[in-house]
Write a protein that holds these residues in place. Structure first.
Motif, short mmCIF file in Angstrom:
data_model
loop_
_atom_site.label_atom_id
_atom_site.label_comp_id
_atom_site.label_asym_id
_atom_site.label_seq_id
_atom_site.Cartn_x
_atom_site.Cartn_y
_atom_site.Cartn_z
N ASP A 102 25.47 8.09 -11.78
CA ASP A 102 25.78 7.29 -12.99
C ASP A 102 27.25 7.37 -13.36
OD1 ASP A 102 22.61 8.14 -14.43
OD2 ASP A 102 23.18 6.32 -13.34
N GLY A 127 31.69 -0.96 -13.68
CA GLY A 127 30.53 -1.46 -12.96
C GLY A 127 30.08 -0.50 -11.87
N LYS A 128 29.38 -1.05 -10.88
CA LYS A 128 28.90 -0.24 -9.77
C LYS A 128 29.99 0.00 -8.74
CE LYS A 128 24.52 0.16 -10.97
NZ LYS A 128 23.89 1.48 -11.22
N TRP A 129 29.86 1.11 -8.05
CA TRP A 129 30.79 1.43 -6.97
C TRP A 129 30.42 0.65 -5.71
CZ3 TRP A 129 35.08 4.64 -7.14
CH2 TRP A 129 35.24 5.39 -8.31
N THR A 130 31.44 0.28 -4.96
CA THR A 130 31.25 -0.33 -3.65
C THR A 130 32.15 0.39 -2.67
OG1 THR A 130 33.03 -1.95 -3.91
CG2 THR A 130 30.84 -2.57 -4.75
N ASN A 167 27.14 6.05 -7.63
CA ASN A 167 26.21 5.23 -8.42
C ASN A 167 24.97 6.03 -8.83
OD1 ASN A 167 27.75 2.86 -8.38
ND2 ASN A 167 26.95 2.27 -6.38
N PRO A 192 30.58 5.52 -13.61
CA PRO A 192 31.03 4.13 -13.57
C PRO A 192 32.29 3.98 -12.71
CG PRO A 192 31.67 5.15 -15.64
CD PRO A 192 30.79 6.14 -14.94
N SER A 193 32.45 2.79 -12.17
CA SER A 193 33.64 2.48 -11.39
C SER A 193 34.82 2.27 -12.33
CB SER A 193 33.40 1.22 -10.57
OG SER A 193 33.38 0.09 -11.41
N ASP A 216 27.34 5.02 -2.94
CA ASP A 216 25.94 5.23 -3.33
C ASP A 216 25.77 6.52 -4.11
OD1 ASP A 216 24.64 3.87 -0.20
OD2 ASP A 216 25.27 2.88 -2.06
#
Length: 217
Positions: free
Chosen positions: A196, A203-206, A193, A198-199, A190
């Motif tokens: 800002d 994309g978004k980090w998880t 993300n 990027p992974s 979180d």
């Protein structure tokens, strides 16, 4: 009461040890018994071989058939290819008047339908084999070095790994600091993300992505 003799087969010793393939066969057989058997039943024997489908010398299958012929029970298998991949073998078995074959995945299949299915499956396997050989021969005729294809794949994999390692190193200090302070993987994702960042794939980090970066440390 109807009697069944159950037969299962896996193709390698490794599958036999790990149970790969057996769970699916047993599931299909249970579905047949509980939903498609037309009368109360009793399973009087279970047999299992760990051999190739091209091998007709199967001691457990022979034992299962012996019990079927002796008791009048029906031989129940999950799929036709678990019995054999040779249509001649299946056809000969269907002509045995002392053997009634049931296929769990084809609960309403007649002997004629099963015979046709076995013949079509055998033709398909022969065609796939011929197509593969033709493709390899065509590639060879164009001067393609088949071993070189594997080398190119390995090179791409190495380049991809190096790129991932480099990316991980740029964010690792921050990720490791947050982790050392007691933050959860999701909390770190979180935070990245929110910043800002990027992974690795843009994309978004998880939590899983964060875990993979930490694993590369």
């Amino acid at each position: 009461m109807k009697k069944y003799v159950i037969y299962t087969r896996v193709s390698t010793q490794e599958q036999g040890k790990s149970g790969l393939g057996l769970a699916a066969q047993e599931r299909d057989i249970d579905i047949y018994l509980n939903q498609f058997s037309d009368q109360p039943f009793e399973v009087i024997g279970r047999f299992q071989d760990i051999l190739s489908g091209a091998d007709d010398e199967r001691p457990e299958l022979e034992a299962a058939l012996k019990l079927v012929r002796k008791t009048g029970a029906e031989l129940l298998i999950s799929k036709l290819d678990r019995l054999s991949r040779k249509v001649s073998f299946i056809a000969a078995l269907m002509e045995d008047k002392k053997v009634t074959l049931r296929v769990a995945s084809m609960p309403y299949g007649t002997p004629f339908q099963l015979h046709i299915y076995a013949a079509l499956a055998e033709q398909e396997r022969e065609f796939i084999s011929a197509r593969t050989k033709a493709a390899l021969q065509s590639a060879k005729g164009r001067g393609v070095k088949l071993g070189g294809l594997r080398d190119k794949t390995n090179a791409r994999n190495k380049a991809s790994k190096a790129k991932a390692d480099k990316f991980a190193s740029t964010v690792l200090p921050l990720v490791q600091k947050l982790r050392d302070s007691g933050e959860t993987l999701q909390a770190i994702a979180d935070a990245l993300n929110a910043a800002d960042k990027p992974s690795p794939r843009g994309g978004k980090w998880t939590s899983t992505t964060v875990k993979r970066v930490l694993a590369r440390a």
